[in-house]
Scaffold this active site. Structure first.
Site, PDB file in Angstrom:
ATOM      1  N   ASP A  68       0.876  -1.219  -0.070  1.00  0.00           N
ATOM      2  CA  ASP A  68       0.015   0.137  -0.218  1.00  0.00           C
ATOM      3  C   ASP A  68       0.942   1.280   0.198  1.00  0.00           C
ATOM      4  O   ASP A  68       2.021   1.221   0.354  1.00  0.00           O
ATOM      5  CB  ASP A  68      -0.908  -0.050   1.242  1.00  0.00           C
ATOM      6  CG  ASP A  68      -1.899   1.082   1.677  1.00  0.00           C
ATOM      7  OD1 ASP A  68      -2.211   1.565   0.312  1.00  0.00           O
ATOM      8  OD2 ASP A  68      -1.743   1.553   2.409  1.00  0.00           O
ATOM      9  N   ASP A  77       0.096   5.108   1.105  1.00  0.00           N
ATOM     10  CA  ASP A  77      -0.047   6.014   2.193  1.00  0.00           C
ATOM     11  C   ASP A  77      -0.309   5.380   3.331  1.00  0.00           C
ATOM     12  O   ASP A  77      -0.819   4.365   3.790  1.00  0.00           O
ATOM     13  CB  ASP A  77      -1.657   6.752   1.628  1.00  0.00           C
ATOM     14  CG  ASP A  77      -1.489   7.779   0.638  1.00  0.00           C
ATOM     15  OD1 ASP A  77      -0.526   8.255   0.160  1.00  0.00           O
ATOM     16  OD2 ASP A  77      -2.538   7.687  -0.161  1.00  0.00           O
ATOM     17  N   LYS A 125      -9.640  -1.067  -2.769  1.00  0.00           N
ATOM     18  CA  LYS A 125      -9.440  -2.209  -1.768  1.00  0.00           C
ATOM     19  C   LYS A 125     -10.574  -1.869  -0.638  1.00  0.00           C
ATOM     20  O   LYS A 125     -10.757  -0.581  -0.535  1.00  0.00           O
ATOM     21  CB  LYS A 125      -8.097  -2.195  -1.117  1.00  0.00           C
ATOM     22  CG  LYS A 125      -6.921  -2.510  -1.969  1.00  0.00           C
ATOM     23  CD  LYS A 125      -5.744  -2.083  -1.583  1.00  0.00           C
ATOM     24  CE  LYS A 125      -5.269  -0.730  -1.481  1.00  0.00           C
ATOM     25  NZ  LYS A 125      -3.887  -0.516  -0.967  1.00  0.00           N
TER      26      LYS A 125
HETATM   27 MG   LIG Z   1      -2.844   3.368   3.545  1.00  0.00          MG
END
Ligand SMILES: [Mg+2]
Ligand SMILES: [Zn+2]
Length: 185
Positions: A8, A10, A103
């Protein structure tokens, strides 16, 4: 067996902005200390490294896909300069509830497997800081590491937590790759 590490963005590579705010400019992309080192260390393994990121700010009109691509080019340049690599980047730009790739939906992962047919989800690790990252991994049958909580190995080490990417790579992902014979080069 080739392993894939799905990262992922961020909250894993760069600091997350406050809820509802998005990185719309490179000036707002701030590396989490240790994450570039972790990417360099990870690059020493044979694993494929794939970024999968929800970027709803595009769907909300806060930045364009071109601006997002520009941010990712700068990100990739920093990673390369640090001796790391990210082999592919997949983005969900859509608004929540309007697609099959945001997601915890698994569309980005399936697209990666279409592009790299040797991808095996049982030989994959999803590393993310949101329950939705872990949920996507569980739907696909991957290993998972939730970033944020202290280091903990759960469910026979298939699901773990780690405070940051560096700890996740050094304490969970690399040991897993080594145990399964996908050792460092
Ligand atoms: Mg994230
Ligand atoms: Zn989407």
């Amino acid at each position: 067996m080739l392993w894939t590490v799905f990262l992922d963005r961020d909250g894993v590579l760069n600091h997350k902005l406050p809820e509802g705010r998005y990185v719309t400019d490179w000036q707002e992309f701030h590396w989490i200390p240790g994450s570039l080192d972790a990417l360099r260390v990870l690059a020493g393994s044979r694993a494929r490294i794939v970024l999968v990121t929800n970027q709803q700010g595009v769907g909300k009109g806060l930045l364009t896909s071109e601006q997002l691509d520009g941010i990712h080019r700068r990100m990739q340049a920093d990673i390369a300069a640090a001796g790391g690599r990210v082999d592919a980047v997949y983005v969900c730009p859509h608004l929540e509830g309007s697609c099959d790739c945001r997601k915890p939906a698994v569309g980005l992962f399936l697209r990666a497997r279409r592009d790299f047919p040797d991808t095996s989800f049982s030989h994959s690790v999803v590393v993310g800081d949101s329950p939705s990252d872990v949920e996507a991994g569980k739907r696909l049958g991957t290993w998972t590491v939730l970033i944020g909580p202290p280091l903990k190995l759960l469910e026979a080490e298939r699901h773990a937590t780690a405070p940051d990417l560096r700890a996740a790579v050094e304490r969970v992902v690399l040991p897993l790759l080594e145990r399964s014979g996908a050792a460092r080069e």
